[in-house]
Scaffold this active site. Structure first.
Site, PDB file in Angstrom:
ATOM      1  N   HIS A 155       4.545   0.430   3.179  1.00  0.00           N
ATOM      2  CA  HIS A 155       5.524   0.290   2.094  1.00  0.00           C
ATOM      3  C   HIS A 155       5.096   1.074   0.866  1.00  0.00           C
ATOM      4  O   HIS A 155       3.963   1.529   0.749  1.00  0.00           O
ATOM      5  CB  HIS A 155       5.764  -1.187   1.751  1.00  0.00           C
ATOM      6  CG  HIS A 155       4.571  -1.925   1.206  1.00  0.00           C
ATOM      7  ND1 HIS A 155       4.163  -1.799  -0.091  1.00  0.00           N
ATOM      8  CD2 HIS A 155       3.727  -2.797   1.799  1.00  0.00           C
ATOM      9  CE1 HIS A 155       3.107  -2.580  -0.294  1.00  0.00           C
ATOM     10  NE2 HIS A 155       2.810  -3.190   0.843  1.00  0.00           N
ATOM     11  N   CYS A 171      -1.425  -4.587   4.399  1.00  0.00           N
ATOM     12  CA  CYS A 171      -0.336  -3.607   4.444  1.00  0.00           C
ATOM     13  C   CYS A 171      -0.863  -2.229   4.063  1.00  0.00           C
ATOM     14  O   CYS A 171      -1.879  -2.091   3.390  1.00  0.00           O
ATOM     15  CB  CYS A 171       0.792  -4.006   3.499  1.00  0.00           C
ATOM     16  SG  CYS A 171       1.797  -5.374   4.112  1.00  0.00           S
TER      17      CYS A 171
END
Length: 196
Positions: A155, A171
């Site tokens: 992301h 992440c």
């Protein structure tokens, strides 16, 4: 002379009236636990400075074109191109204790994703919001690529200074400009190889 003085005074007044970041727009980063001050939405639409430049490089890995390869040790992500080349991006990765490896596929793509911290994160950080709508203030940034059935994503980030560091909860973070570029190249079903 009087016109110049009036124009200068108006210019100074306009500068001092520029919107400041309200105290209510400051929240704590879920990964670094540092305060995050968000600029007005107009500023977030500007390209982010590239601390680690995106570039096409020679690539000798044995992966098919279209594969995404994440080298967490080097803190680089590669989008494999034909002709033994790849686009190399700088990334932020999981901090110690949150490293992982695997070969998931992209199962979903989202522009300006909403953020719902997972239960595991909320247990560690009960002060976090339970929901944050997508947009310039959202920690997931401009785009998110969801990886298999895991809690992990590739992301964007509104904190470009974290790119090249190990600060996330697992992440893979990218500059917003870079994640938009990658988002436009990959499809649902794209294979992602995460190496430790």
């Amino acid at each position: 002379m009087r016109r110049f003085a009036i124009a200068a005074a108006l210019s100074l007044a306009a500068l001092s009236a520029a919107p400041a970041v309200a105290a209510s727009s400051v929240m704590i980063d879920p990964d670094t636990r540092q305060p995050m001050a968000f600029a007005p939405a107009i500023a977030s639409a500007r390209p982010q400075a590239a601390a680690i430049p995106r570039e096409v490089v020679d690539f000798t890995g044995a992966y098919a074109p279209g594969t995404v390869v994440v080298d967490t040790g080097a803190r680089r992500l590669y989008y494999v191109l034909p002709g033994r080349q790849a686009i190399r991006y700088g990334i932020g990765v999981g901090r110690p204790g949150f490293e992982w490896a695997g070969s998931p596929h992209i199962t979903r793509k989202q522009e300006w994703p909403d953020w719902r911290p997972p239960e595991q994160m909320l247990r560690r950080r009960p002060d976090l919001p339970r929901f944050m709508a997508g947009g310039p203030d959202n920690p997931l940034g401009a785009r998110a690529l969801y990886l298999g059935s895991s809690l992990y994503r590739i992301h964007g980030s509104n904190e470009p200074h974290t790119i090249g560091q190990a600060v996330s909860s697992g992440c893979i973070r990218m500059l917003n400009d870079d994640v938009v570029d990658l988002y436009n190249r990959v499809q649902v079903g794209t294979r992602v190889i995460v190496l430790r």
